[in-house]
Design a protein around this motif. Structure first.
Motif, short mmCIF file in Angstrom:
data_model
loop_
_atom_site.label_atom_id
_atom_site.label_comp_id
_atom_site.label_asym_id
_atom_site.label_seq_id
_atom_site.Cartn_x
_atom_site.Cartn_y
_atom_site.Cartn_z
N THR A 93 18.36 108.35 115.06
CA THR A 93 18.71 106.87 115.02
C THR A 93 17.46 106.11 114.37
OG1 THR A 93 17.61 106.90 117.16
CG2 THR A 93 19.98 107.09 117.06
N GLN A 94 16.33 106.74 114.61
CA GLN A 94 15.08 106.00 113.80
C GLN A 94 15.22 106.31 112.22
OE1 GLN A 94 11.64 107.88 115.51
NE2 GLN A 94 12.13 107.14 117.43
N ARG A 95 15.96 107.31 111.92
CA ARG A 95 16.17 107.34 110.33
C ARG A 95 17.18 107.08 109.86
NH1 ARG A 95 15.59 114.00 109.83
NH2 ARG A 95 16.53 113.21 107.67
N GLY A 96 18.11 106.31 110.91
CA GLY A 96 19.39 105.74 110.16
C GLY A 96 20.54 106.46 109.85
N LEU A 97 20.45 107.80 110.60
CA LEU A 97 21.38 108.70 110.21
C LEU A 97 22.51 108.49 111.08
CD1 LEU A 97 19.24 111.86 109.50
CD2 LEU A 97 20.52 110.57 107.85
N LEU A 98 22.28 107.90 112.22
CA LEU A 98 23.37 107.66 113.44
C LEU A 98 22.96 106.14 113.92
CD1 LEU A 98 25.52 109.20 114.73
CD2 LEU A 98 23.79 110.19 116.25
N PRO A 99 23.83 105.40 113.96
CA PRO A 99 23.60 104.03 114.50
C PRO A 99 23.34 104.20 115.81
CG PRO A 99 25.69 104.26 113.09
CD PRO A 99 25.20 105.66 113.23
N GLN A 100 22.34 103.35 116.36
CA GLN A 100 22.12 103.13 117.61
C GLN A 100 23.43 102.95 118.61
OE1 GLN A 100 19.79 104.37 120.14
NE2 GLN A 100 17.96 103.09 118.85
N ALA A 101 24.25 101.99 118.13
CA ALA A 101 25.23 101.43 118.69
C ALA A 101 26.40 102.51 119.39
CB ALA A 101 26.01 100.65 117.92
N LEU A 102 26.34 103.72 118.54
CA LEU A 102 26.99 104.93 118.71
C LEU A 102 26.55 106.10 119.79
CD1 LEU A 102 28.76 105.94 115.39
CD2 LEU A 102 29.87 104.43 117.12
N VAL A 103 25.36 105.58 120.07
CA VAL A 103 24.46 106.77 120.92
C VAL A 103 24.24 105.77 122.21
CG1 VAL A 103 22.52 108.01 121.21
CG2 VAL A 103 23.57 107.85 118.95
N ARG A 104 23.17 104.96 122.33
CA ARG A 104 22.80 104.17 123.48
C ARG A 104 24.02 103.28 123.75
NH1 ARG A 104 17.75 104.57 125.77
NH2 ARG A 104 16.36 106.00 124.90
N GLY A 105 24.85 102.69 122.76
CA GLY A 105 25.69 101.71 123.16
C GLY A 105 26.82 102.50 123.68
N HIS A 106 27.30 103.69 123.73
CA HIS A 106 28.17 104.21 124.18
C HIS A 106 28.13 104.64 125.56
CE1 HIS A 106 31.35 107.40 124.43
NE2 HIS A 106 31.82 107.04 123.17
N PRO A 107 29.24 104.10 126.50
CA PRO A 107 29.27 104.54 127.84
C PRO A 107 29.17 105.87 128.29
CG PRO A 107 31.49 103.88 127.32
CD PRO A 107 30.62 103.65 125.88
N GLY A 108 29.34 106.89 127.43
CA GLY A 108 29.12 108.21 127.53
C GLY A 108 27.63 108.83 127.50
N TYR A 109 26.74 107.80 126.99
CA TYR A 109 25.30 108.07 126.88
C TYR A 109 24.93 107.67 128.40
CZ TYR A 109 20.57 108.30 125.64
OH TYR A 109 18.89 108.63 125.51
N LEU A 110 24.16 108.61 129.07
CA LEU A 110 23.65 108.54 130.25
C LEU A 110 22.28 108.43 130.48
CD1 LEU A 110 26.14 110.38 132.58
CD2 LEU A 110 26.46 108.15 131.79
N ARG A 111 21.56 107.20 130.60
CA ARG A 111 20.11 107.09 130.82
C ARG A 111 19.69 108.13 131.93
NH1 ARG A 111 21.68 102.71 128.28
NH2 ARG A 111 20.73 101.91 126.52
N PRO A 112 20.17 108.25 132.97
CA PRO A 112 19.74 108.85 134.29
C PRO A 112 19.69 110.28 134.05
CG PRO A 112 21.36 107.28 135.08
CD PRO A 112 21.13 107.09 133.63
N ALA A 113 20.35 110.78 132.81
CA ALA A 113 20.70 112.20 132.57
C ALA A 113 19.47 112.89 131.55
CB ALA A 113 21.98 112.56 131.95
N ARG A 114 18.34 111.90 131.41
CA ARG A 114 17.46 112.49 130.65
C ARG A 114 16.51 113.24 131.30
NH1 ARG A 114 16.31 109.53 125.78
NH2 ARG A 114 14.34 110.13 125.64
N THR A 115 16.12 114.33 130.89
CA THR A 115 15.50 115.44 131.66
C THR A 115 13.83 115.57 130.99
OG1 THR A 115 16.03 117.15 130.11
CG2 THR A 115 17.33 116.56 132.49
N SER A 116 12.97 115.82 131.91
CA SER A 116 11.53 115.93 131.47
C SER A 116 10.93 117.12 132.05
CB SER A 116 10.89 114.56 131.84
OG SER A 116 9.52 114.76 131.39
N PRO A 117 10.59 118.20 131.38
CA PRO A 117 10.81 118.19 129.99
C PRO A 117 12.39 118.76 129.61
CG PRO A 117 10.00 120.42 130.76
CD PRO A 117 10.08 119.57 132.13
#
Length: 777
Positions: A93-117
């Motif tokens: 998304t930073q390089r513009g290869l994939l629009p941010q709206a199709l990733v973080r703007g999609h309801p299928g992207y779940l912020r609580p699912a981010r794992t560390s590491p």
């Protein structure tokens, strides 16, 4: 050239003409998926065989499959890389290869699912791709499923049926078996990394609210070594996942989820959904469980992603896609919308963030093109334009005719050991029937040629035993109890219509029948005795059948049906069908009833079959020992609770001295002693209480001890039930001692104590094996 549809309609008797067509026209149809392979199929498979097996299989040549296989492996690796980046560095998304709206703007992207590491190896393990072949013979990708891909179980079941009916044909054609790829997938699941992994990690399949929504059905899950479970079978403690079993809490290291991502954790995602496991994402982030596929993959299913896949492949892998996507333009980019042109009639429009199923509008059949053009300009991010595509055709025998049907394929890719992707050889073919045909579509099996001539395996050998789930154990226990209550109600109804208001019935027997009808919940407790007669009983029973009075006939049969429904996947298909037929026939009963006969006469046969089929199934030993023991324990506890109360009422009413009452009790209580009319009251009671003929209560108590001993073999150490069983034995001894002790009220009191001891034993068993699970009443 394609095959003309005008020349492909034949009556089923003209099979020689069908073969001639396969050898000539279809062999020249180089744009048909199966080409000349179908001619080989018709020569090898008799018509009756493939009609019995279902829709005609679609044959795919080895050269075609090689392209599909390599293209889908490449695409699976690309999707894995996109997913890892989206939940990691986000360079795309930073390089513009994939629009941010199709990733973080999609309801299928779940912020609580981010794992560390992050653990990228665990994110995707099963993918489903929908493919189509255009009229030029080129394969294209229509889309992919990453959230609980559906259809793998159906593919497996269809292959099992084909193996039974068409085994020699599979070998003659050299059809590849999917079993090897499935085995590789299972090995990959069992070797998944987990902080709490053992030598043999325990994997559970978390099913949806219906069996049809599962990735694979429960019976197949057991065959593959997975434990089928629902959300209430699992719990989180200290960020670890556990399975509630008859043997206590068992740690779970892997979860194959058949739920949509937003349903998987009601604590963090959807509080209004009870299908998932509260706190599951916390266990995932802690690294204590592996979930396949990891929550948060939904944005990869967006049709808008298709327009960016070629550029992403070049950027991430330095290569062109072997299998292109259908031409698509995300309307969130003005340039893409301009590139699509001004003539929208050649496109279909689909939601970029679709719900399941996605809403598709074919603009060629829409009168409001101007309105759609304005809508796409104003809210372009919500829509994606896709070029309409004419799929290739495949022959299919339907309604006595050979027809050419448009076809799409669903192909599955699985992640095996060493993080290598493998494509399952075989696919599901969805065939759209021509206009005017009955039904919307067919599902056929696609066979991949070029394999060994040896008969393919259709089994995965699993040696690990499947634990008995606490939920299933409780269903077994209460199924036995509800069945006994329903039996008592049915027999009491028949008995009442034989005796009530008969000139041969004494006042003592009439008083006993009054109490029996209340015990069986056939009439409300507050019904005056004067109203329990031939003219009022039908009305009371009709009200029970319509309104399901607590513990009445309808209540118990519906309670049985609910338990059977939850055990659906564990019951043989023939038994399921028999139970459903009996329930459907009974459920259609309506009152008011005619006073000329028993109110359930027209459904008594179906209801008896309903009950007898359940009992026969467990009696034949076709069930797991622990399941059968739980069912038997519930049945015996209910008998030792209800039957002594029926006998106590007869004693209290001084009706037991009459031989007709003892004969009626023999009809009411299963395992009746023969020739009750030839024995006096005391002999009859001794045979019922002291000796051990079939159906005696002493035998019931011995059987109950044996059932509990069997259950103990599969349960965790805990409080002993010996005290409750000893109380039951003491109650039985008191009844024996009271046989010859006047007055009859003493025996009646002893029988009621026995009944209460049985109810107490049931409560102890409920608490011992099912913990704090809510007990049914």
């Amino acid at each position: 050239m394609g095959v003309s549809t005008e020349s492909t309609s034949f009556r089923s008797g003209h099979f020689d003409e069908l073969r001639a067509l396969a050898a000539s026209q279809l062999q020249k149809a180089d744009k048909s998926v199966i080409r000349s392979s179908w001619a080989r199929l018709l020569w090898l498979v008799p018509q009756a065989h493939w009609q019995a097996a279902g829709p005609l299989p679609v044959l795919i040549e080895a050269t075609d499959w090689a392209l599909i296989e390599s293209g889908l492996v490449q695409r699976a690796q690309l999707l894995q890389a996109i997913l890892d980046d989206a939940y990691g560095a986000e360079e795309l998304t930073q390089r513009g290869l994939l629009p941010q709206a199709l990733v973080r703007g999609h309801p299928g992207y779940l912020r609580p699912a981010r794992t560390s590491p992050p653990r990228p190896s665990a994110r995707l393990r099963l993918l489903a791709f929908d493919l189509v072949r255009d009229p030029q013979g080129h394969w294209q990708v229509l889309g992919q499923q990453t959230q609980a891909p559906q259809g793998l179980g159906m593919l497996w079941r269809q292959r099992e049926r084909s193996q039974v009916t068409l085994a020699s044909t599979l070998a003659d054609l050299g059809v590849r078996s999917p079993i090897e790829a499935i085995a590789v997938w299972m090995q990959g699941l069992r070797s998944a990394e987990s902080a709490a992994a053992e030598l043999a990690p325990r994997w559970v399949m978390l099913g949806g609210d219906t069996f049809e929504k599962n990735i694979i059905d429960d019976a197949l899950a057991v065959q593959l070594g997975l434990i089928p479970a629902r959300g209430d079978d699992l719990l989180i403690r200290q960020a670890c996942l556990y399975l509630k079993s008859l043997g206590g809490l068992l740690p779970v290291h892997g979860l194959l989820a058949s739920l949509a991502d937003e349903q998987i954790d009601p604590l963090e995602l959807r509080a209004d959904c009870s299908l998932g496991v509260p706190g599951l994402l916390q266990a995932l982030r802690a690294g204590h469980v592996t979930i396949s596929n990891s929550p948060g993959t939904g944005f990869l299913e967006s049709p808008a992603l298709a327009g960016f896949m070629p550029g992403l492949s070049r950027a991430l892998r330095g290569e062109e896609l072997l299998l292109p996507d259908r031409a698509s333009w995300w309307c969130g980019e003005t340039a893409a919308l301009d590139n699509a042109g001004s003539d929208l009639s050649q496109y279909s429009v689909i939601q970029s963030h679709p719900n399941r199923p996605a809403e598709v509008t074919d603009l060629a059949y829409t009168d409001s093109l101007t309105i759609w053009a304005q809508r796409l300009r104003e809210n372009g991010e919500a829509y994606t334009l896709q070029q309409r595509l004419r799929p290739s055709l495949t022959p299919q025998w339907e309604h006595g005719e050979l027809q050419l049907c448009p076809m799409t394929l669903r192909v599955f890719a699985v992640l095996g050991t060493d993080h290598r992707w493998c494509v399952v050889p075989g696919a599901l073919a969805r065939l759209s029937l021509p206009d005017g045909a009955l039904g919307a579509e067919l599902h056929a099996e696609a066979w991949v040629l070029g394999g060994s001539s040896a008969p393919p395996e259709t089994r995965v050998k699993v040696t690990a035993p499947t634990p008995i789930l606490a939920r299933r154990a409780e269903d077994m226990f209460w199924l036995g109890r509800y069945l006994t209550r329903a039996e008592l109600a049915l027999r009491a109804t028949t008995l009442a219509y034989k005796l009530i208001e008969s000139p041969c019935v004494s006042p003592a027997q009439r008083a006993w029948l009054d109490s029996l009808l209340r015990l069986a919940a056939l009439v409300p407790e507050d019904t005056p005795s004067a109203l329990i007669g031939l003219h009022h009983l039908p009305e009371a029973l009709a009200q029970d059948l319509q309104h399901a009075r607590l513990n009445g006939i309808r209540f118990n049969l519906h309670a049985m049906a609910e338990r059977v429904a939850r055990l659906h996947a564990h019951l043989p298909q023939a038994l399921q069908q028999g139970l459903e037929a009996a329930r459907a026939q009974w459920s259609g009963s309506q009152g008011p009833w005619n006073a000329s006969g028993p109110p359930i006469d027209k459904d008594r046969g179906a209801t008896d079959r309903y009950i007898l089929q359940i009992r026969a199934f467990f009696a034949e030993g076709a069930w797991h020992r622990a399941d059968a023991a739980l069912f038997g324990a519930g049945l015996l506890i209910e008998r030792l609770s209800l039957w002594p109360r029926a006998l106590a009422d007869a004693c209290a009413c001084a009706a037991l001295s009459e031989s007709s009452t003892r004969q009626a009790l023999d009809q009411l209580l299963e395992g009746a002693t023969p020739h009750a009319g030839d024995t006096d009251e005391h002999q009859w009671l001794r045979m019922r209480l002291e000796f051990a003929p079939p159906g005696s209560w002493a035998q019931h108590l011995t059987a109950l001890r044996q059932q509990i001993d069997t259950i103990e073999e599969y349960s965790a150490p805990g409080a002993c039930l010996e005290g409750a069983l000893e109380a039951l034995a003491g109650g039985l001894r008191s009844c024996r001692a009271s046989i010859d002790s006047p007055p009859p009220a003493a025996l009646a009191q002893a029988l009621r104590v026995l009944a209460e001891s049985s109810r107490a034993a049931g409560a102890h068993l409920q608490a011992r094996y099912f913990g704090d699970r809510a007990a049914s009443t």
